[in-house]
Design a protein around this motif. Structure first.
Motif, PDB file in Angstrom:
ATOM      1  N   TYR A 189       1.517  56.378  24.436  1.00 53.01           N
ATOM      2  CA  TYR A 189       0.570  55.989  23.388  1.00 53.01           C
ATOM      3  C   TYR A 189      -0.860  55.986  23.921  1.00 53.01           C
ATOM      4  CZ  TYR A 189      -1.742  53.350  19.717  1.00 53.01           C
ATOM      5  OH  TYR A 189      -2.605  52.962  18.723  1.00 53.01           O
ATOM      6  N   LEU A 190      -1.059  55.423  25.112  1.00 49.17           N
ATOM      7  CA  LEU A 190      -2.403  55.349  25.685  1.00 49.17           C
ATOM      8  C   LEU A 190      -2.952  56.739  26.009  1.00 49.17           C
ATOM      9  CD1 LEU A 190      -1.885  52.255  27.986  1.00 49.17           C
ATOM     10  CD2 LEU A 190      -3.356  52.366  25.975  1.00 49.17           C
ATOM     11  N   VAL A 191      -2.119  57.607  26.566  1.00 49.73           N
ATOM     12  CA  VAL A 191      -2.553  58.971  26.875  1.00 49.73           C
ATOM     13  C   VAL A 191      -2.981  59.696  25.600  1.00 49.73           C
ATOM     14  CG1 VAL A 191      -1.751  61.233  27.647  1.00 49.73           C
ATOM     15  CG2 VAL A 191      -1.235  59.203  29.007  1.00 49.73           C
ATOM     16  N   ALA A 192      -2.276  59.454  24.498  1.00 45.05           N
ATOM     17  CA  ALA A 192      -2.598  60.117  23.239  1.00 45.05           C
ATOM     18  C   ALA A 192      -3.862  59.571  22.593  1.00 45.05           C
ATOM     19  CB  ALA A 192      -1.425  59.970  22.269  1.00 45.05           C
ATOM     20  N   LYS A 193      -4.169  58.283  22.864  1.00 50.59           N
ATOM     21  CA  LYS A 193      -5.274  57.640  22.147  1.00 50.59           C
ATOM     22  C   LYS A 193      -6.603  57.695  22.877  1.00 50.59           C
ATOM     23  CE  LYS A 193      -3.510  56.290  18.311  1.00 50.59           C
ATOM     24  NZ  LYS A 193      -4.068  56.726  17.015  1.00 50.59           N
ATOM     25  N   ILE A 194      -6.585  57.751  24.204  1.00 50.94           N
ATOM     26  CA  ILE A 194      -7.848  57.678  24.946  1.00 50.94           C
ATOM     27  C   ILE A 194      -7.721  58.500  26.222  1.00 50.94           C
ATOM     28  CG2 ILE A 194      -7.226  55.552  26.181  1.00 50.94           C
ATOM     29  CD1 ILE A 194     -10.169  54.670  25.800  1.00 50.94           C
ATOM     30  N   PRO A 195      -8.737  59.310  26.561  1.00 54.76           N
ATOM     31  CA  PRO A 195      -8.655  60.122  27.787  1.00 54.76           C
ATOM     32  C   PRO A 195      -8.603  59.234  29.036  1.00 54.76           C
ATOM     33  CG  PRO A 195     -10.404  60.900  26.343  1.00 54.76           C
ATOM     34  CD  PRO A 195      -9.986  59.568  25.817  1.00 54.76           C
ATOM     35  N   LEU A 196      -7.602  59.408  29.855  1.00 54.16           N
ATOM     36  CA  LEU A 196      -7.462  58.649  31.090  1.00 54.16           C
ATOM     37  C   LEU A 196      -7.870  59.558  32.247  1.00 54.16           C
ATOM     38  CD1 LEU A 196      -4.009  56.957  30.338  1.00 54.16           C
ATOM     39  CD2 LEU A 196      -6.309  56.115  29.827  1.00 54.16           C
ATOM     40  N   GLU A 197      -9.053  59.294  32.795  1.00 53.65           N
ATOM     41  CA  GLU A 197      -9.645  60.269  33.720  1.00 53.65           C
ATOM     42  C   GLU A 197      -9.353  59.995  35.183  1.00 53.65           C
ATOM     43  OE1 GLU A 197     -14.089  58.309  34.107  1.00 53.65           O
ATOM     44  OE2 GLU A 197     -13.655  59.683  32.470  1.00 53.65           O
ATOM     45  N   SER A 198      -8.984  58.749  35.522  1.00 57.76           N
ATOM     46  CA  SER A 198      -8.687  58.442  36.925  1.00 57.76           C
ATOM     47  C   SER A 198      -7.852  57.171  36.980  1.00 57.76           C
ATOM     48  CB  SER A 198      -9.973  58.259  37.743  1.00 57.76           C
ATOM     49  OG  SER A 198     -10.728  57.155  37.255  1.00 57.76           O
ATOM     50  N   GLY A 199      -7.306  56.922  38.144  1.00 57.94           N
ATOM     51  CA  GLY A 199      -6.495  55.720  38.301  1.00 57.94           C
ATOM     52  C   GLY A 199      -6.225  55.443  39.762  1.00 57.94           C
ATOM     53  N   SER A 200      -5.682  54.271  40.029  1.00 52.60           N
ATOM     54  CA  SER A 200      -5.285  53.925  41.392  1.00 52.60           C
ATOM     55  C   SER A 200      -4.059  53.020  41.318  1.00 52.60           C
ATOM     56  CB  SER A 200      -6.426  53.221  42.133  1.00 52.60           C
ATOM     57  OG  SER A 200      -6.822  52.043  41.450  1.00 52.60           O
ATOM     58  N   TYR A 201      -3.252  53.036  42.384  1.00 54.85           N
ATOM     59  CA  TYR A 201      -2.044  52.227  42.354  1.00 54.85           C
ATOM     60  C   TYR A 201      -1.664  51.782  43.756  1.00 54.85           C
ATOM     61  CZ  TYR A 201       0.577  56.287  44.072  1.00 54.85           C
ATOM     62  OH  TYR A 201       1.034  57.337  44.830  1.00 54.85           O
ATOM     63  N   THR A 202      -0.843  50.753  43.797  1.00 53.24           N
ATOM     64  CA  THR A 202      -0.234  50.293  45.045  1.00 53.24           C
ATOM     65  C   THR A 202       1.249  50.041  44.773  1.00 53.24           C
ATOM     66  OG1 THR A 202      -0.696  47.957  44.590  1.00 53.24           O
ATOM     67  CG2 THR A 202      -2.349  49.184  45.851  1.00 53.24           C
ATOM     68  N   ILE A 203       2.063  50.168  45.804  1.00 54.74           N
ATOM     69  CA  ILE A 203       3.482  49.835  45.717  1.00 54.74           C
ATOM     70  C   ILE A 203       3.784  48.835  46.832  1.00 54.74           C
ATOM     71  CG2 ILE A 203       5.853  50.688  45.853  1.00 54.74           C
ATOM     72  CD1 ILE A 203       4.781  53.423  44.921  1.00 54.74           C
ATOM     73  N   ARG A 204       4.376  47.704  46.450  1.00 53.70           N
ATOM     74  CA  ARG A 204       4.671  46.658  47.432  1.00 53.70           C
ATOM     75  C   ARG A 204       6.097  46.156  47.238  1.00 53.70           C
ATOM     76  NH1 ARG A 204       0.583  41.821  47.315  1.00 53.70           N
ATOM     77  NH2 ARG A 204       1.817  41.297  49.164  1.00 53.70           N
ATOM     78  N   ALA A 205       6.671  45.643  48.314  1.00 56.54           N
ATOM     79  CA  ALA A 205       7.948  44.942  48.245  1.00 56.54           C
ATOM     80  C   ALA A 205       7.658  43.452  48.099  1.00 56.54           C
ATOM     81  CB  ALA A 205       8.766  45.209  49.500  1.00 56.54           C
ATOM     82  N   LEU A 206       8.167  42.842  47.026  1.00 57.03           N
ATOM     83  CA  LEU A 206       7.931  41.425  46.766  1.00 57.03           C
ATOM     84  C   LEU A 206       9.224  40.756  46.339  1.00 57.03           C
ATOM     85  CD1 LEU A 206       4.584  41.470  44.715  1.00 57.03           C
ATOM     86  CD2 LEU A 206       4.874  40.808  47.114  1.00 57.03           C
ATOM     87  N   ALA A 207       9.312  39.462  46.618  1.00 57.19           N
ATOM     88  CA  ALA A 207      10.439  38.677  46.128  1.00 57.19           C
ATOM     89  C   ALA A 207      10.250  38.419  44.634  1.00 57.19           C
ATOM     90  CB  ALA A 207      10.523  37.360  46.889  1.00 57.19           C
ATOM     91  N   ALA A 208      11.324  38.504  43.874  1.00 61.01           N
ATOM     92  CA  ALA A 208      11.240  38.393  42.420  1.00 61.01           C
ATOM     93  C   ALA A 208      10.993  36.946  41.990  1.00 61.01           C
ATOM     94  CB  ALA A 208      12.521  38.904  41.775  1.00 61.01           C
ATOM     95  N   PRO A 209       9.879  36.685  41.248  1.00 66.63           N
ATOM     96  CA  PRO A 209       9.720  35.360  40.638  1.00 66.63           C
ATOM     97  C   PRO A 209      10.743  35.191  39.515  1.00 66.63           C
ATOM     98  CG  PRO A 209       7.948  36.830  39.961  1.00 66.63           C
ATOM     99  CD  PRO A 209       8.751  37.577  40.981  1.00 66.63           C
ATOM    100  N   ASN A 210      10.870  33.973  39.005  1.00 68.24           N
ATOM    101  CA  ASN A 210      11.943  33.667  38.052  1.00 68.24           C
ATOM    102  C   ASN A 210      11.916  34.551  36.818  1.00 68.24           C
ATOM    103  OD1 ASN A 210      12.913  31.684  39.738  1.00 68.24           O
ATOM    104  ND2 ASN A 210      11.898  30.001  38.659  1.00 68.24           N
ATOM    105  N   GLU A 211      10.725  34.768  36.224  1.00 69.14           N
ATOM    106  CA  GLU A 211      10.643  35.570  35.001  1.00 69.14           C
ATOM    107  C   GLU A 211      11.133  36.996  35.252  1.00 69.14           C
ATOM    108  OE1 GLU A 211       7.432  36.828  31.513  1.00 69.14           O
ATOM    109  OE2 GLU A 211       6.701  36.278  33.516  1.00 69.14           O
ATOM    110  N   VAL A 212      10.726  37.563  36.367  1.00 69.48           N
ATOM    111  CA  VAL A 212      11.131  38.927  36.707  1.00 69.48           C
ATOM    112  C   VAL A 212      12.630  38.983  37.004  1.00 69.48           C
ATOM    113  CG1 VAL A 212      10.838  40.791  38.379  1.00 69.48           C
ATOM    114  CG2 VAL A 212       8.839  39.526  37.551  1.00 69.48           C
ATOM    115  N   ALA A 213      13.116  37.989  37.733  1.00 67.26           N
ATOM    116  CA  ALA A 213      14.543  37.949  38.060  1.00 67.26           C
ATOM    117  C   ALA A 213      15.386  37.886  36.789  1.00 67.26           C
ATOM    118  CB  ALA A 213      14.831  36.751  38.965  1.00 67.26           C
TER     119      ALA A 213
END
Length: 250
Positions: A183-207
């Motif tokens: 939906y976002l790609v269709a509605k607005i041009p996304l010209e750049s981005g950045s990301y990180t990937i980490r290993a984390l312990a799951a908090p209760n909501e995520v678990a």
């Protein structure tokens, strides 16, 4: 307590607001340095810094002897390949389903420091303000939380925040049918981005969402995506560590 935003950043924000609202269209001239300096009560050097940074971010184009113009965007679609977990799972012949946990409009007073920094949003004060954008009850972000399921098993828990002004109809979508990234790609041009990937312990909501034990290992992809120099969306994608892997070709 309100944090002071530097003068050059206030000028950048005002210019970007004028562009996103349509007041200044692509190719049109913006106010002169002198006019902006008078409007904001700052030196031309401060204005020059704001214009220089926006030019480096390809939002503005400065033409010697002619002035400063809104840059013509040289793209019709995203520059950024945004992975779509729904398509990934379907292409792997897995039965896919999206379950919306919650979606809501969020006012500035409810944001944590991380989201304020990501989206450049000021803290609210108790001082009365009648301007629409500064009212304490005006939504500044939309938040959705979605569980992505493959073959009946939760694979990803998505927490996403979207600029409410830039994508005003986002919150109205049925995300059991419409994919957020698509939906976002269709509605607005996304010209750049950045990301990180980490290993984390799951908090209760995520678990709970991933149906794993609290504090179990997860892989978390955090990504912010930009359009015209501003963050449009920030997302956290949580994955059970024993059910998901990231891979690619070099």
């Amino acid at each position: 307590m309100t944090k002071t935003i530097p003068a050059y950043q206030r000028i950048k924000n005002a210019i970007l607001d004028n562009i996103h609202s349509g007041k200044w269209q692509a190719g049109s001239a913006i106010s002169t340095e002198m006019a902006l300096a008078t409007e904001f009560g700052v030196s031309r050097m401060t204005v020059n810094r704001a214009l220089k940074e926006l030019s480096e971010e390809r939002v503005l184009e400065r033409r010697q002897g002619s002035g400063t113009f809104v840059a013509q965007q040289q793209f019709n679609h995203t520059f950024v390949e945004v992975r779509n977990i729904a398509e990934d799972l379907k292409s792997a012949n897995r039965d896919y389903e999206a379950k919306v946990v919650s979606k809501r409009a969020v006012t500035a007073s409810l944001l944590d420091d991380e989201l304020r920094r990501k989206f450049g949003i000021e803290e609210t004060t108790n001082t009365p303000d009648t301007t629409l954008d500064n009212r304490s009850d005006t939504p500044v972000l939309y938040e959705v939380k979605i569980i992505h399921v493959a073959d009946g098993q939760p694979i990803q828990f998505e927490e996403r925040w979207v600029d409410a002004k830039k994508v005003p109809e986002f919150i109205e979508q049925n995300f059991t049918v419409v994919n957020t990234s698509d939906y976002l790609v269709a509605k607005i041009p996304l010209e750049s981005g950045s990301y990180t990937i980490r290993a984390l312990a799951a908090p209760n909501e995520v678990a709970d969402a991933l149906q794993i034990a609290p504090q179990s290992p997860t892989l978390v992809l955090r990504r912010q995506t930009y359009s015209a120099g501003q963050v449009v969306t920030f997302v956290k994608m949580w994955h059970a560590g024993d059910r998901y892997q990231f891979s690619g070709e070099l």
